[in-house]
Write a protein that holds these residues in place. Structure first.
Motif, short mmCIF file in Angstrom:
data_model
loop_
_atom_site.label_atom_id
_atom_site.label_comp_id
_atom_site.label_asym_id
_atom_site.label_seq_id
_atom_site.Cartn_x
_atom_site.Cartn_y
_atom_site.Cartn_z
N VAL A 1 0.85 -1.18 0.00
CA VAL A 1 0.00 0.00 0.00
C VAL A 1 0.89 1.23 0.00
O VAL A 1 1.63 1.47 0.96
CB VAL A 1 -0.94 0.03 1.22
N ILE A 2 0.84 2.01 -1.06
CA ILE A 2 1.68 3.19 -1.22
C ILE A 2 0.92 4.40 -0.69
O ILE A 2 -0.20 4.69 -1.14
CB ILE A 2 2.06 3.38 -2.70
N LEU A 3 1.55 5.11 0.24
CA LEU A 3 0.90 6.23 0.92
C LEU A 3 1.76 7.49 0.77
O LEU A 3 2.68 7.72 1.57
CB LEU A 3 0.70 5.90 2.40
N PRO B 1 -1.16 7.60 12.48
CA PRO B 1 -1.45 6.45 13.35
C PRO B 1 -2.80 5.80 13.04
O PRO B 1 -2.92 4.57 13.01
CB PRO B 1 -1.41 7.05 14.76
N TRP B 2 -3.83 6.61 12.80
CA TRP B 2 -5.16 6.10 12.47
C TRP B 2 -5.11 5.34 11.15
O TRP B 2 -5.67 4.24 11.03
CB TRP B 2 -6.14 7.27 12.37
N VAL B 3 -4.44 5.90 10.15
CA VAL B 3 -4.37 5.28 8.83
C VAL B 3 -3.61 3.96 8.89
O VAL B 3 -4.09 2.92 8.41
CB VAL B 3 -3.70 6.24 7.82
N CYS C 1 -3.20 5.09 -1.66
CA CYS C 1 -4.19 5.65 -0.74
C CYS C 1 -3.62 6.92 -0.12
O CYS C 1 -2.43 6.96 0.22
CB CYS C 1 -4.54 4.64 0.34
N ASP C 2 -4.43 7.94 0.02
CA ASP C 2 -4.02 9.12 0.76
C ASP C 2 -3.84 8.75 2.23
O ASP C 2 -4.51 7.85 2.73
CB ASP C 2 -5.06 10.23 0.64
N CYS C 3 -2.96 9.46 2.92
CA CYS C 3 -2.79 9.16 4.34
C CYS C 3 -3.26 10.33 5.21
O CYS C 3 -2.65 10.65 6.22
CB CYS C 3 -1.35 8.77 4.66
N ARG D 1 -6.80 3.36 -5.21
CA ARG D 1 -6.90 2.48 -6.37
C ARG D 1 -5.96 1.29 -6.20
O ARG D 1 -5.10 1.28 -5.32
CB ARG D 1 -6.55 3.24 -7.64
N ALA D 2 -6.10 0.30 -7.08
CA ALA D 2 -5.27 -0.90 -7.02
C ALA D 2 -5.00 -1.42 -8.42
O ALA D 2 -5.85 -1.30 -9.32
CB ALA D 2 -5.94 -1.99 -6.18
N ALA D 3 -3.82 -2.00 -8.61
CA ALA D 3 -3.43 -2.57 -9.90
C ALA D 3 -2.31 -3.57 -9.67
O ALA D 3 -1.76 -3.67 -8.56
CB ALA D 3 -2.99 -1.48 -10.87
N ARG D 4 -1.96 -4.31 -10.72
CA ARG D 4 -0.81 -5.21 -10.64
C ARG D 4 0.46 -4.43 -10.91
O ARG D 4 0.56 -3.71 -11.90
CB ARG D 4 -0.99 -6.35 -11.64
N ARG D 5 1.43 -4.61 -10.03
CA ARG D 5 2.63 -3.77 -10.05
C ARG D 5 3.40 -3.86 -11.37
O ARG D 5 3.76 -2.82 -11.95
CB ARG D 5 3.55 -4.17 -8.89
#
Length: 222
Positions: A11-13, A23-25, A84-86, A152-156
């Motif tokens: 998960v890239i933030l 901390p919440w994220v 995802c935004d953090c 969003r999500a995808a194959r790297r």
């Protein structure tokens, strides 16, 4: 959360001064997944907080949302990657739903369509800018999306092959444009959109929204 390179999903933030939200994220990253927090020049101790919470921290001194996303993608090793935004505006636990169409091989790129939980969660100027860009995207590619949000999500490996070049706010849109041009199956799934923690660096003001729209319009003209 798992900082192991063998995690099934990374998960890239992208992060710029999000100490209050981190901390919440990070506590809501799905179990066994790895959080990669890309510090984009924070001055509030975000990098240290992320490391203390068990995240992998990557430093990207070149400012820009796209620069941070690219650095995170370069550091990722899992076959499936999420963005995802953090700022705590979206719950990372919802990423499990976003990833599901990839795992079932019914999509190649999945975007989270934001549904605000309060009127103030998504300012009017940001909604208008998003709607304009979605319409321009449909005209350019034929892809019908309601939202061009950051989750969003995808194959790297396939994502890397797209060769995204934007290093500013146009990065998320260029991802969709290049994916559409390459024949990817693009899907949406909805997620709740919460009032963010702290002040937005992009959509919190008319100026920030305009700068983002300007960057994305450049992408659509290429």
């Amino acid at each position: 959360m798992n900082d192991s390179t063998s995690a099934p999903v990374d998960v890239i933030l992208p992060c710029l001064d999000e100490a209050a939200a981190l901390p919440w994220v990070l506590a809501r990253i799905p179990s066994g997944w790895r959080a990669i927090v890309v510090d984009n020049g924070s001055r509030d101790g975000s990098a240290e907080i992320a490391a203390d919470c068990g995240a992998t921290v990557v430093s990207e001194p070149r400012r820009g949302f796209g620069s941070a996303c690219h650095a995170g993608l370069s550091a990722a090793t899992a076959e499936v990657v999420c963005f995802c935004d953090c700022d705590a505006s979206m719950n990372p636990a919802r990423l499990a739903t976003v990833v599901q169409p990839l795992l079932s091989d019914s999509a190649d790129l999945v975007l989270a369509r934001r549904r605000p939980t309060t009127w103030g969660a998504w300012p009017l100027h940001a909604r208008v800018g998003n709607a304009v860009l979605a319409r321009m995207l449909r005209h350019r590619t034929g892809v019908r999306l309601r939202d061009l949000g950051p989750m969003r999500a995808a194959r790297r490996t396939e994502l890397v092959k797209l060769g995204i070049t934007d290093r500013r706010s146009g990065y998320p849109l260029e991802m969709v444009v290049r994916a559409a041009d390459d024949g990817w199956r693009i899907r949406e799934t909805w997620v709740p959109y919460l009032p963010r923690t702290g002040r937005s660096k992009v959509t919190g003001t008319w100026r920030g929204t305009w700068d983002a729209v300007r960057d994305m319009r450049k992408v659509l003209r290429t």
